[in-house]
Scaffold this motif. Structure first.
Motif, PDB file in Angstrom:
ATOM      1  N   SER A  75       0.848  -1.196   0.000  1.00 27.29           N
ATOM      2  CA  SER A  75       0.000   0.000   0.000  1.00 27.29           C
ATOM      3  C   SER A  75       0.885   1.248   0.000  1.00 27.29           C
ATOM      4  CB  SER A  75      -0.951  -0.011   1.201  1.00 27.29           C
ATOM      5  OG  SER A  75      -0.212   0.215   2.385  1.00 27.29           O
ATOM      6  N   ARG A  76       2.019   1.155   0.702  1.00 24.28           N
ATOM      7  CA  ARG A  76       2.970   2.278   0.675  1.00 24.28           C
ATOM      8  C   ARG A  76       3.562   2.454  -0.718  1.00 24.28           C
ATOM      9  NH1 ARG A  76       5.145   4.473   5.522  1.00 24.28           N
ATOM     10  NH2 ARG A  76       4.122   3.587   7.323  1.00 24.28           N
ATOM     11  N   ARG A 105       2.086   1.643  -3.478  1.00 26.29           N
ATOM     12  CA  ARG A 105       1.035   2.216  -4.336  1.00 26.29           C
ATOM     13  C   ARG A 105       0.929   3.715  -4.101  1.00 26.29           C
ATOM     14  NH1 ARG A 105      -1.682  -2.459  -3.155  1.00 26.29           N
ATOM     15  NH2 ARG A 105      -1.704  -3.854  -4.944  1.00 26.29           N
ATOM     16  N   ARG A 106       1.040   4.110  -2.833  1.00 25.44           N
ATOM     17  CA  ARG A 106       0.955   5.532  -2.492  1.00 25.44           C
ATOM     18  C   ARG A 106       2.128   6.291  -3.145  1.00 25.44           C
ATOM     19  NH1 ARG A 106       1.638   5.918   3.310  1.00 25.44           N
ATOM     20  NH2 ARG A 106      -0.469   5.173   3.490  1.00 25.44           N
ATOM     21  N   LEU A 107       3.296   5.677  -3.046  1.00 23.39           N
ATOM     22  CA  LEU A 107       4.491   6.316  -3.627  1.00 23.39           C
ATOM     23  C   LEU A 107       4.322   6.478  -5.138  1.00 23.39           C
ATOM     24  CD1 LEU A 107       7.463   7.276  -3.403  1.00 23.39           C
ATOM     25  CD2 LEU A 107       8.154   4.892  -3.642  1.00 23.39           C
ATOM     26  N   LEU A 108       3.818   5.409  -5.772  1.00 28.95           N
ATOM     27  CA  LEU A 108       3.627   5.463  -7.219  1.00 28.95           C
ATOM     28  C   LEU A 108       2.565   6.486  -7.602  1.00 28.95           C
ATOM     29  CD1 LEU A 108       3.778   1.673  -8.107  1.00 28.95           C
ATOM     30  CD2 LEU A 108       5.374   3.424  -8.843  1.00 28.95           C
ATOM     31  N   ALA A 109       1.469   6.522  -6.819  1.00 29.67           N
ATOM     32  CA  ALA A 109       0.394   7.474  -7.111  1.00 29.67           C
ATOM     33  C   ALA A 109       0.894   8.899  -6.952  1.00 29.67           C
ATOM     34  CB  ALA A 109      -0.785   7.221  -6.181  1.00 29.67           C
ATOM     35  N   PHE A 110       1.689   9.101  -5.913  1.00 31.70           N
ATOM     36  CA  PHE A 110       2.221  10.446  -5.670  1.00 31.70           C
ATOM     37  C   PHE A 110       3.168  10.855  -6.799  1.00 31.70           C
ATOM     38  CE2 PHE A 110       5.450  13.281  -3.930  1.00 31.70           C
ATOM     39  CZ  PHE A 110       4.635  14.304  -3.477  1.00 31.70           C
ATOM     40  N   ASP A 111       4.042   9.919  -7.156  1.00 29.64           N
ATOM     41  CA  ASP A 111       5.007  10.208  -8.216  1.00 29.64           C
ATOM     42  C   ASP A 111       4.298  10.539  -9.522  1.00 29.64           C
ATOM     43  OD1 ASP A 111       7.853  10.121  -9.146  1.00 29.64           O
ATOM     44  OD2 ASP A 111       7.003   8.614 -10.477  1.00 29.64           O
ATOM     45  N   ARG A 112       3.246   9.801  -9.787  1.00 26.09           N
ATOM     46  CA  ARG A 112       2.488  10.023 -11.020  1.00 26.09           C
ATOM     47  C   ARG A 112       1.840  11.410 -11.010  1.00 26.09           C
ATOM     48  NH1 ARG A 112       0.469   7.590 -15.363  1.00 26.09           N
ATOM     49  NH2 ARG A 112      -1.683   8.013 -15.924  1.00 26.09           N
ATOM     50  N   GLN A 113       1.303  11.782  -9.848  1.00 25.81           N
ATOM     51  CA  GLN A 113       0.664  13.094  -9.747  1.00 25.81           C
ATOM     52  C   GLN A 113       1.706  14.217  -9.933  1.00 25.81           C
ATOM     53  OE1 GLN A 113      -2.660  13.786  -9.484  1.00 25.81           O
ATOM     54  NE2 GLN A 113      -2.007  15.913  -9.767  1.00 25.81           N
ATOM     55  N   VAL A 114       2.885  13.999  -9.336  1.00 21.95           N
ATOM     56  CA  VAL A 114       3.947  15.014  -9.461  1.00 21.95           C
ATOM     57  C   VAL A 114       4.363  15.158 -10.929  1.00 21.95           C
ATOM     58  CG1 VAL A 114       6.362  15.521  -8.893  1.00 21.95           C
ATOM     59  CG2 VAL A 114       4.798  14.760  -7.112  1.00 21.95           C
ATOM     60  N   ARG A 115       4.464  14.040 -11.627  1.00 19.06           N
ATOM     61  CA  ARG A 115       4.825  14.093 -13.053  1.00 19.06           C
ATOM     62  C   ARG A 115       3.744  14.829 -13.840  1.00 19.06           C
ATOM     63  NH1 ARG A 115       8.726   9.741 -14.728  1.00 19.06           N
ATOM     64  NH2 ARG A 115       9.428   8.822 -12.785  1.00 19.06           N
ATOM     65  N   HIS A 159       9.234  -1.226   3.364  1.00 17.90           N
ATOM     66  CA  HIS A 159       8.360  -0.369   4.162  1.00 17.90           C
ATOM     67  C   HIS A 159       9.071   0.944   4.485  1.00 17.90           C
ATOM     68  CE1 HIS A 159       6.167   0.841   7.785  1.00 17.90           C
ATOM     69  NE2 HIS A 159       5.160   0.155   7.276  1.00 17.90           N
ATOM     70  N   ARG A 160      10.283   0.808   4.986  1.00 22.39           N
ATOM     71  CA  ARG A 160      11.058   1.981   5.376  1.00 22.39           C
ATOM     72  C   ARG A 160      11.485   2.777   4.142  1.00 22.39           C
ATOM     73  NH1 ARG A 160      17.173   1.646   7.334  1.00 22.39           N
ATOM     74  NH2 ARG A 160      17.155   0.861   5.233  1.00 22.39           N
TER      75      ARG A 160
END
Lengths: 461, 476
Positions: A4-5, A7-17, A280-281
């Protein structure tokens, strides 16, 4: 949890792009507004809320996002599946191979132990490799998973790869244990120990006791006794061994199973947990250290400053074109200095040629202006070609007060009186600049009176 | 007195009232023309922080009939104590009268409690002829400040300053077109000193504006870094069928791809220009930059550009040494330091030598044609094979940023981006030089770039902007 982390990282990265296409000013306004809304609701502006907020207000179906994230993650999942399958098959085959024997042969415990030790070593190497972020398989990964290097998961690649390797290793170990149990049930396995070295049973027993130390209290039956060690040594050169009861050869299997569980499965489980923790970290760190996150936090924390620049009237500028031209200065006997024009001195050509010099505007009162108009009117009435020279300051824009003065004068003076407006430059020897003259020409244009026009001192036209 | 400070910018027509408002409200879409009556009605320009108005500037039309207004006021006033009321009464009475439309628009905010910012043109000689309008303003009883804005080349500010001091609490000089940003803030602080209750909001406003400026600088560094990364790694790609491959020669293909490559690069550069201008709220800049055409001598990729914005061999050698040493240090790390730093030394020397011998030429990117596969062949052009390209783009971008950041919104002149005649990067410290060089190298080699390297690059570009500032300072 870790996924889930991810996915969050990927979603955030996608939004930033995606935000790269937007202006920084807009992004600041958008994110500050979100932070203020969260503040109003007593909520912390978390990334999950931010992503959900953008999806909600954007009215966008985030299926595309999920699909894109899944594509990145599914590559890793497929790899994991492949490794676990390979692990299961290889584990079963390895155990079957290790336990393979024909009726007269013993299964050599020494070979089994060596194999288990190799597995422990491999697990340790994977753990260390992941810890030092060494990625010897990176070129392979890049070849078979294009785009993996550009993904936001790139810094997590060592841990992700280690997790896959350990998952495969766990499956390998469990498949081995399962195979052992099946073979124990369906076959009569004869374990023994053999070595070329001149080692005695005591020495070998000490080694085995040390190996069995982790489970000596949990399952004492899985700790081999000295008598069993002594009884189950075999030599290749021996054809038969009638001294040992046949069932003694099979008593080793609990020990073998525990060796497998503790030295093959357990290190891999530890490695898997460690890799999971690293992911996770790492995901948390990657998100916190993401350049987009630093910028987002800044945008949320700092107020938006709107300097009031919405108003746009640049296109409403008045028409500054005019066809009017300067005309020759008429022979006038009256000179009126408007609003301090001619101060401190008039051009020589003007001072000598006028009978009457008057002042109006500026510091003079409106009543004084009226008296000036009347005095000039009296003189003009006596002239056959009445004309007035009205001197102004070229650099001062013509204002309504002057238009009022001219209008009042035109009402009181003879109708045929010509009024020459004479804008002067800051020094008597200078000519007014074209831009200064232009505003006066337009002023005369606006008066719509053919007898009011703009002139310039002689020699400066 | 209004809760938030309001300042009405008033004066004679065409003395630069709108210029002052344009600069302070950072709005380059306010009509500024040398024509009386350009401003026909009041226009509010509120500065708001998170939607809360901190102060408002009001642009007003100039006085058209000040003596007539003063005559009316004097005729309706008994004593000094009723003057402000009389001004309000004038506004009420003549608000629909077209003769006094401009005066009513001008006096209405003052009647509502706005502070007075009286603007005069310091480039023309002082004249006592405007005393009627100054007297009217004094009648309003509002806190007042006079601004001497020099529109023309001459300067009569001293005489103006002495004369205005008799009518206004504070007199300040402020060139709306040329005043640096620090003076904007200082002027706003002075507005706050007109009334004790206004001090805090104006001080708050200046703080936010300062922060906004710092943030803009940071955003610019990020925009430049992002564009540089994309330009340095950009590759023009075309897939050709078997027939197309046969029909086109390698030379023609190279030319076509090269033209397209340059076109795309220029487009990226233009996007960067616009993004930076928008960031600084300049939406109407007319820019004159070196012609971005292949044959022009000022072309982005010409030798002239290289000599203006590129860096010399010595610079490249030192930056290359730094970047190479970092890579070489990896060897020392692997050997746990047993190589005693030899890796760093060798890496540094290799980097320096490579940069020295090959970095001084603006090498063009080469054509690469792939092998025929499934009846298709892929041809690529780029990425650029020379770090100098990055330095040229960087120099031009920072030069543009500097001009935009220094430009006031009252300015309507053409923005002329002349090339530099000095290597300003000499002012940049070694560590940041190394970060820039390393990033440019990584981009052109299409190597992966991690977040930390990107952040270092942005920081190095920020430092390069400081260096450019420093260089400009030494130029003047």
């Amino acid at each position: 949890m870790a996924d889930s982390r991810l996915r969050r990282l990927l979603a955030f990265d996608r939004q930033v792009r995606r935000d790269r296409a937007q202006s920084p000013v807009f992004l600041h306004r958008r994110d500050r507004r979100f932070a203020l809304d969260c503040q109003d609701r007593n909520q912390a502006p978390s990334i999950d809320r931010w992503l959900a907020h953008l999806a909600r207000v954007g009215g966008l179906d985030d299926t595309g996002d999920i699909k894109a994230q899944s594509q990145v993650l599914s590559g890793w999942h497929r790899l994991m599946l492949a490794f676990t399958l390979v692990g299961l098959i290889a584990g079963a085959l390895a155990m079957a191979g290790l336990l393979y024997y024909e009726g007269g042969q013993r299964i050599n415990l020494t070979a089994l132990l060596a194999f288990a030790a190799l597995q422990t070593l491999l697990a340790l190497i994977t753990i260390v490799q992941s810890a030092v972020e060494w990625q010897p398989w990176r070129p392979l990964l890049r070849r078979f998973m294009p785009g993996v290097s550009d993904s936001a998961l790139r810094p997590l690649m060592p841990a992700l790869m280690a997790r896959i390797a350990h998952a495969g290793g766990v499956c390998f170990g469990l498949a081995g244990v399962a195979t052992l149990l099946v073979l124990v049930v369906i076959q009569d396995l004869a374990f023994g120990w053999s070595t070329t070295l001149s080692t005695g049973a005591e020495g070998y027993h000490r080694l085995l006791a040390a190996l069995a130390w982790p489970w000596q209290h949990l399952w004492p039956a899985a700790v081999p006794e000295l008598s069993l060690v002594e009884a189950t040594r075999f030599f290749r050169a021996e054809s038969t061994d009638a001294q040992t009861a046949p069932e003694r050869w099979g008593q080793w299997w609990p020990f073998v199973m525990m060796v497998w569980l503790v030295y093959v499965v357990f290190p891999r489980l530890v490695g898997l947990a460690l890799a999971q923790w690293q992911i996770h970290r790492g995901a948390r760190r990657a998100l916190a250290g993401h350049p987009g996150m630093i910028a987002l936090e800044y945008r949320m924390e700092t107020p938006t400053v709107d300097t009031g620049n919405e108003h746009n009237d640049a296109a409403d500028s008045p028409d500054v074109q005019t066809a009017a031209q300067c005309r020759d200065l008429p022979d006038s006997q009256i000179l009126i200095c408007w609003s301090g024009a001619g101060d401190p001195e008039l051009p020589d050509s003007l001072t000598a040629s006028h009978l009457l010099t008057e002042s109006a505007g500026g510091q003079r009162s409106l009543e004084d202006d009226l008296h000036t108009i009347e005095r000039c009117g009296e003189l003009l009435a006596k002239q056959s070609k009445p004309a007035v020279t009205l001197v102004t300051r070229a650099w001062e824009p013509p204002i309504a007060e002057l238009a009022d003065f001219i209008e009042q004068a035109r009402q009181r003076w003879p109708k045929k009186t010509r009024v020459a407006l004479l804008p002067l430059a800051t020094a008597p020897t200078l000519a007014a600049s074209p831009s200064q003259l232009a505003q006066w020409l337009r002023f005369a244009d606006r008066l719509k009176d053919d007898r009011v026009f703009i002139s310039q001192p002689e020699g400066m036209n | 007195m209004p809760q938030t400070p309001v300042f009405a910018v008033v004066g004679h027509p065409n003395k630069g009232k709108s210029s002052i408002v344009a600069t302070l409200s950072q709005n380059d879409a306010i009509a500024i023309a040398l024509e009386p009556g350009t401003t026909r009605k009041r226009q509010d320009y509120p500065l708001s922080v998170d939607g809360h108005v901190v102060y408002t500037l009001v642009d007003t039309p100039g006085f058209q009939r000040p003596r007539r207004v003063l005559e009316w006021l004097e005729a309706h006033s008994v004593s000094a104590s009723d003057r402000a009321d009389t001004v309000s009464a004038f506004v009420n009475q003549f608000s629909d009268d077209p003769r006094f439309k401009d005066e009513c628009q001008l006096l209405a905010p003052l009647a509502e409690g706005a502070g007075i910012i009286y603007v005069v043109d310091g480039s023309i000689p002082y004249s006592p002829q405007h005393e009627a309008e100054m007297t009217i303003l004094r009648w309003t009883g509002q806190p007042s400040l006079a601004l001497i804005n020099s529109i023309g080349p001459e300067d009569f500010s001293d005489t103006w300053e002495r004369a205005l001091g008799q009518f206004f609490q504070v007199v300040r000089r402020f060139d709306a077109v040329r005043a640096p940003f620090d003076q904007h803030l200082s002027l706003l602080k002075t507005f706050g000193q007109l009334e004790p209750a206004w001090e805090e909001p104006l001080s708050e406003a200046t703080r936010y504006l300062s922060e906004q400026r710092i943030q803009r600088r940071r955003e610019t560094a990020s925009l430049i870094a992002d564009t540089l990364e994309r330009m340095m790694s950009f590759r023009e790609k075309r897939t050709l069928t078997l027939q197309q491959t046969a029909e086109i020669s390698d030379q023609t293909l190279a030319e076509q791809l090269r033209d397209q490559w340059y076109k795309n690069q220029r487009k990226k550069e233009e996007h960067l220009r616009i993004a930076i201008e928008r960031l600084y709220q300049h939406n109407r800049i007319q820019r004159q930059e070196a012609e971005l055409a292949w044959h022009s001598e000022h072309d982005l990729f010409s030798e002239r550009s290289r000599s203006a914005w590129g860096v010399d061999r010595r610079y490249l050698a030192t930056a290359g040494f730094g970047a190479g040493a970092v890579s070489g240090a990896g060897i020392d790390a692997v050997t746990l330091g047993h190589s005693l730093g030899t890796g760093a030394l060798i890496g540094g020397l290799v980097g320096a030598a490579g940069s020295y011998f090959y970095g001084d030429r603006l090498t063009l990117p080469v054509l690469n044609t792939g092998i025929l596969k499934d009846g298709l062949r892929t041809a690529t052009f780029g990425p650029v094979q020379d770090s100098q390209f990055g330095y040229v783009v960087l120099g031009r971008a920072i030069n543009h940023w500097w001009h935009v950041s220094q430009r006031n919104h009252a300015g309507r002149d053409l923005l002329d981006l002349a090339p530099a005649d000095d290597h300003w990067l000499e002012y940049l410290d070694r560590s940041h030089r190394r970060d820039i060089h390393r990033m440019l190298d990584r981009c052109r080699k299409k190597r992966s770039i991690d977040d930390q390297t990107r952040q270092d690059f942005v920081a190095a570009i920020g430092a390069a902007m400081d260096a450019f500032d420093q260089w400009r300072l030494n130029q003047t």
